[in-house]
Scaffold this motif. Structure first.
Motif: not given
Lengths: 472, 302
Positions: A82-103
């Motif tokens: 379960t993720f809460g608002p304080q895990d927002g940085f995890l989402l940010a990292w996930l998106l960064i990782i996804a972006a890198f995977a895309l690159f």
């Protein structure tokens, strides 16, 4: 010049000035149906993903939806976590990782994301399938569009739009279900008691899907998609992309089967236009690489089937690289790709490790900012802290707080009798830490606040803070 | 807004909207730059041999622009935006605020309602109520009384068992509702600087601290004539008027000789603000229960 949008010129009444219209609706793209390797690849990668998207909301774990983005409660349930608002940085990292995977993937294989897995392409292909089922293939569709309205045309067109709306509704239902709870959503809709916001978003996504995959289609890739704007900078000499082998193909031209065309100075391309007719973004790949190309491989399938018919070798249009066309070899092992892979692996590893070892208790400590740095009472120095405890576990717990400070100090701690938190609750507990004045040697020293569940010592988190006393 | 400025705004807004619309529609076509070359489809710009096509923009783009214009017109008709014209919907931010406040009030009523009739001692046993009380305390009271309710310089400690006005639930409610005015009048005009110093020694003696016996003896006489009116003959204080007990070791303005002298010389003026209009009854009951529970917390040696 074949990629030019046809402009309509208007003759002025005087007859000698021509005007050019600055806004034109673009020609509809009719795609010829083709079978081949890349079409199959798309089908077998796309189907599991689609099924996952549509049926994941229906999956339950321990009696609750396995993947539920509960916005009002600010909790994202993803399988066991379960993720809460304080895990927002995890989402940010996930998106960064996804972006890198895309690159990384783009550097290696060009725009395969666009051609094979992007929802824009996948849904467009589904809608084109619906067109084909109701109206037939390319030439039939073009004829039907030009034909006057008739019962048959109404039925064929109506059927197409009915299937479109059905797919769009199913898409929206699944999407809203991730946020609303799909079982509740379906039941609430059946009983006409769904929350108006849910109904609004359901309608919104239904029509957005319908118009987007039905009418906008390749225009999104050409004019709106930000990724398409900057993907060109990720290409290099060795990026695999769809190329037309100019050396082999030119000079193009129609010919009879089985003649010695080379003797007549012709290349392998028979100028049949199939590669243009199958292209979902309406370009002619034989003009070389263009920014609209999404690497979907449909023209490769089309050209290969024609080459087979003609008895020529395959691969006149193929996935290859600039380097290979010039030197005959693609250099796969290149620093850029290594760097991407390395960084990607490192980030992914750290991310997985972090998520796996996440403590279900979150603790924040704030020193109380009173008028004075500390309080003096009956020979002891007191500091006050607000301990914010976040119980991210699925069960309620009673928590205990203790202080780890400097050895030799007799700390005493005042705290509420009972610190009981329901699952997902956040509670700010004020505590008071006292040290006898005559023991205190320094103005400032570090302490650690430890929070632990009474019934399960593994649920523990600690947070450092400082204890401030009088100037020494 | 005066009528002139209102008209000014309306005319400007509508003129601009009209102009933007006109510009958009007047520029849907251009004369072809090179009339003699019908095949020339470039803008004529060349950079390093790269030419720029003169392609038209997509039609939907144009339609989006038109949609924004329609939106603007509708918005100005429905909501206030044109000078003093209030829009047809009657929406105002005040009305919206009131509606939200009503919604919030209704929501609070749900969670607070059941504590209306419950005695404070009972509320203090409820886990949920204490949590709500703690949150209200943190937002409204902790600024002066400290996050833990332990008080600050000039603000009483709420976590001990010593109360200036009494610690029964009724008294706590009374304090919260109406606030308190704690006034120690300045005594220097009455007893003179010498008197202040003597009285201070006596107060030091009362609380069992080091003092000058001779001065304290003189101070005792002053105390008996002036101070005892509020603090009592024995210096034990008086809860009905909130006069503190001088014989214990609890001081909100400090217990040093200089601080006590200052208090006697210049007086002290304390104010606990009334909360009845700010927090309202339902929240006051929760805070009262929380304050009531504060003096019953546990203290552990680590």
């Amino acid at each position: 010049m074949s990629d030019l949008i046809p402009t309509r010129d208007e003759q002025d009444g005087e007859g000698d000035v021509r005007y050019r219209m600055l806004y034109e609706s673009e020609d509809k793209v009719y795609i010829r149906h083709i079978r081949g390797l890349y079409t199959r690849v798309r089908k077998y990668t796309g189907l599991p993903l689609l099924l996952g998207y549509f049926f994941l909301p229906w999956l339950n774990l321990d009696g609750q939806q396995a993947v539920l983005f509960d916005l009002p409660a600010r909790k994202f349930h993803i399988f066991w976590a379960t993720f809460g608002p304080q895990d927002g940085f995890l989402l940010a990292w996930l998106l960064i990782i996804a972006a890198f995977a895309l690159f990384a993937v783009t550097t290696w294989l060009g725009r395969v994301w666009c051609g094979f897995t992007c929802p824009q392409t996948v849904w467009t292909m589904m809608f084109i399938w619906a067109e084909r089922v109701c109206q037939g293939d390319r030439s039939k569709r073009m004829k039907l569009d030009e034909a006057p309205w008739s019962t048959e045309k109404v039925l064929r067109k109506g059927g197409t739009h009915a299937i479109w709306l059905l797919i769009a509704f199913a898409t929206a239902l699944a999407f809203v279900g991730y946020f609303y709870g799909i079982r509740d959503l379906v039941l609430d809709l059946a009983h006409f008691r769904a929350h108006p916001q849910g109904v609004f978003w359901l309608a919104f996504f239904t029509f957005a899907t319908y118009f987007n995959a039905g009418f906008l289609r390749e225009q999104v890739c050409k004019y709106m998609c930000p990724y398409a704007r900057f993907q060109s900078v990720m290409y290099d000499q060795d990026t695999l992309a769809v190329y037309y082998d100019t050396k082999r193909g030119e000079t193009r031209g129609p010919r009879k089967k089985g003649i010695d065309y080379r003797a007549e100075g012709m290349g392998d391309c028979i100028d049949c236009y199939w590669c243009v007719q199958v292209c979902p973004v309406d370009i002619d790949i034989r003009d070389g690489m263009q920014y609209e190309c999404i690497n979907c491989g449909l023209c490769v399938d089309a050209c290969n089937s024609v080459m087979d018919k003609m008895g020529y070798p395959r691969g006149l249009i193929r996935f290859t690289s600039e380097d290979e066309l010039e030197t005959g070899k693609t250099n796969y092992l290149r620093p850029r790709l290594f760097g991407y892979a390395l960084v990607l692996a490192a980030m992914l590893g750290l991310f997985v490790q972090h998520v796996a070892t996440r403590s279900p208790v979150g603790v924040e400590v704030q020193r109380d900012r009173g008028a004075r740095m500390f309080r003096e009472s009956r020979g002891s120095i007191q500091n006050v802290y607000t301990v914010k405890i976040n119980n991210m576990d699925q069960k309620p717990h009673e928590f205990d707080i203790r202080i780890e400070g400097k050895k030799g100090y007799d700390y005493s701690l005042r705290k509420p009798r009972e610190i009981y938190l329901k699952s997902g609750e956040l509670y700010a507990v004020p505590i008071r830490v006292s040290v006898p004045k005559d023991q205190l040697k320094e103005t400032k020293h570090n302490i650690v606040v430890v929070v632990e569940a009474v019934d399960d010592p593994s649920l523990r988190d600690r947070h450092a803070s400082v204890f401030i006393g009088p100037k020494k | 807004m005066s009528t002139f400025w209102s008209i000014w705004v309306i005319v400007l807004t509508l003129t601009n909207l009209g102009l933007v619309t006109w510009i958009l529609f007047a520029n849907r076509k251009v004369a072809v730059s090179d009339q003699n070359e019908p095949d020339n489809q470039t803008t004529g710009h060349v950079y390093d041999g790269i030419e720029e096509y003169d392609n038209p923009l997509p039609r939907w783009w144009f339609m989006l622009f038109v949609a924004t214009l329609v939106f603007a017109a509708l918005y100005l008709a429905i909501y206030p935006g044109l000078g003093n014209f209030k829009g047809f919907s009657g929406w105002t931010s005040h009305k919206q605020l009131e509606r939200h406040q009503e919604e919030a009030q209704a929501r609070f009523q749900e969670s607070f309602g059941k504590y209306q009739k419950m005695p404070i001692e009972k509320i203090a046993e409820s886990r949920e109520a204490l949590k709500m009380g703690a949150r209200i305390f943190a937002n409204n009271c902790a600024v002066c009384h400290g996050a833990d309710g332990g008080g600050n310089y000039g603000f009483p400690n709420l976590t001990d068992n010593y109360w200036r006005y009494g610690g029964s639930p009724e008294k706590i409610l009374e304090t919260l509702h109406n606030g308190r005015q704690g006034v120690m009048p300045p005594q220097e005009p009455v007893i003179g600087e010498e008197g202040v110093k003597d009285a201070a020694e006596y107060v030091l003696a009362l609380s069992g601290q080091e003092h000058d016996a001779a001065m304290a003896a003189k101070g005792k006489k002053i105390f008996g004539t002036v101070c005892m009116a509020c603090h009592g003959m024995d210096g034990k204080g008086n809860q009905t008027i909130g006069a503190p007990n001088l014989t214990d070791d609890i001081w909100i303005y400090g217990s040093s000789r200089e601080e006590i002298r200052h208090t006697i010389r210049n007086g002290r003026h304390n104010q606990m603000p009334a909360q009845k209009d700010k927090l309202r009854e339902d929240k006051i009951r929760l805070v009262a229960a929380y304050v009531y529970s504060l003096s019953r917390q546990q203290e552990v040696e680590q």
